[in-house]
Enzyme design. Structure first.
Site, PDB file in Angstrom:
ATOM      1  N   LYS A  44      81.251 -67.606 -63.454  1.00 32.81           N
ATOM      2  CA  LYS A  44      82.016 -66.337 -64.050  1.00 32.81           C
ATOM      3  C   LYS A  44      82.025 -66.388 -65.628  1.00 32.81           C
ATOM      4  CE  LYS A  44      84.917 -67.525 -60.230  1.00 32.81           C
ATOM      5  NZ  LYS A  44      86.161 -68.192 -60.117  1.00 32.81           N
ATOM      6  N   ASP A  50      74.722 -76.813 -72.139  1.00 38.59           N
ATOM      7  CA  ASP A  50      75.155 -78.172 -72.285  1.00 38.59           C
ATOM      8  C   ASP A  50      74.162 -79.123 -72.330  1.00 38.59           C
ATOM      9  OD1 ASP A  50      76.903 -80.300 -72.773  1.00 38.59           O
ATOM     10  OD2 ASP A  50      77.808 -80.222 -70.803  1.00 38.59           O
ATOM     11  N   VAL A 105      85.153 -76.887 -74.462  1.00 33.94           N
ATOM     12  CA  VAL A 105      85.540 -75.739 -75.091  1.00 33.94           C
ATOM     13  C   VAL A 105      86.076 -74.772 -74.083  1.00 33.94           C
ATOM     14  CG1 VAL A 105      84.402 -75.682 -77.229  1.00 33.94           C
ATOM     15  CG2 VAL A 105      83.086 -74.924 -75.410  1.00 33.94           C
ATOM     16  N   ARG A 120      90.520 -68.234 -69.276  1.00 38.23           N
ATOM     17  CA  ARG A 120      89.193 -67.333 -69.596  1.00 38.23           C
ATOM     18  C   ARG A 120      89.618 -66.304 -70.336  1.00 38.23           C
ATOM     19  NH1 ARG A 120      84.957 -69.070 -65.964  1.00 38.23           N
ATOM     20  NH2 ARG A 120      85.804 -70.007 -64.085  1.00 38.23           N
ATOM     21  N   GLU A 158      74.080 -66.620 -71.273  1.00 37.86           N
ATOM     22  CA  GLU A 158      74.840 -67.662 -70.841  1.00 37.86           C
ATOM     23  C   GLU A 158      75.928 -67.820 -71.756  1.00 37.86           C
ATOM     24  OE1 GLU A 158      75.379 -69.895 -68.835  1.00 37.86           O
ATOM     25  OE2 GLU A 158      73.695 -70.792 -67.730  1.00 37.86           O
ATOM     26  N   ASP A 159      77.113 -68.325 -71.355  1.00 42.84           N
ATOM     27  CA  ASP A 159      78.167 -68.862 -72.009  1.00 42.84           C
ATOM     28  C   ASP A 159      77.755 -69.988 -73.176  1.00 42.84           C
ATOM     29  OD1 ASP A 159      78.019 -70.265 -69.800  1.00 42.84           O
ATOM     30  OD2 ASP A 159      80.328 -69.914 -69.322  1.00 42.84           O
TER      31      ASP A 159
END
Ligand code: IMP
Length: 217
Positions: free
Chosen positions: A60, A120, A170, A182, A116-117
């Site tokens: 999400k 990593d 984060v 969110r 993509e958010d």
């Protein structure tokens, strides 16, 4: 936030603001995010001139970024969503994921941009790219808002990148802490995970502030 002032949190509990900023602080403010996304949109518009890419977001976390990014792209784009679930952590699963919701449309022959958010270790994304590549799109590029580059295990070429992200957890702007927060408009960096786990409501003061409508008469 002025040190020593008090912030009201969860019900009657009061936390010293100085203590709040020890736990979490704004890393990327909403205005910086907005400006950076405008730049990314302009660059993508130029790079894909005459084409109609499909933007794919991974639910999400990426949904907020996609919603803002697509309105900065002056091309006849399409969007699609995928939802994945990990087998354990990214590292344990070597990035292998189960596709919980697949794309609605075929991407064969299309120009794909994965939105993509955050990237990593890169394990999830590299697995996802291999899945998408197997469907024979014309091209696959990545647009990531945050790049935690110091944690990368798999080398990845992120064609579009919003910000380099410090090696901290984060939250906000689509990214969650235990499925909450969110909707925080800024991106917050957590400096003390133990304190956050002990009292997640420390994040309540970062939620959007809605001013009450003045009552008439
Ligand atoms: P990777 O496979 O290690 O690159 O993991 C990427 C995914 O982990 C992202 O799409 C996020 O869902 C999640 N993730 C990684 N770092 C953070 C973070 O700091 N906050 C929230 N989610 C994160």
């Amino acid at each position: 936030r002025a040190a020593g002032s008090w912030t009201r949190c969860s019900g009657s509990r009061l936390l010293r603001s100085a203590a709040v900023s020890d736990v979490v602080s704004v890393e990327f403010g909403r205005e910086d995010i907005r400006r950076r996304i405008e730049e990314l949109g302009r660059t993508i518009t130029g790079d894909y001139e005459g084409r109609a890419p499909v933007l794919i977001s991974v639910l999400k976390g990426g949904s907020v970024f996609l919603a803002d990014l697509m309105r900065e792209i002056a091309l006849p784009i399409a969007i699609d969503y995928m939802s994945i679930s990990r087998y354990g952590g990214a590292a344990e699963s070597l990035g292998r994921v189960r596709i919980v919701k697949d794309l609605d449309h075929d991407i064969g022959g299309r120009d794909v941009i994965v939105v993509e958010d955050i990237v990593d270790t890169g394990l999830t994304l590299s697995y996802l790219i291999s899945v998408l590549d197997s469907r024979e799109p014309a091209s696959v590029e990545v647009c990531a808002l945050l790049d935690k580059s110091v944690r990368r295990i798999v080398p990845l070429d992120l064609r579009y990148r919003g910000f380099d992200c410090p090696d901290e957890f984060v939250v906000g702007y689509g990214l969650d802490f235990e499925e909450r927060f969110r909707n925080v408009p800024d991106i917050l960096a957590v400096h003390d995970m133990d304190a956050l786990r002990a009292d997640p409501d420390v994040l309540l003061s970062f939620l959007p502030r809605i001013e009450p409508v003045p009552s008439e008469g």
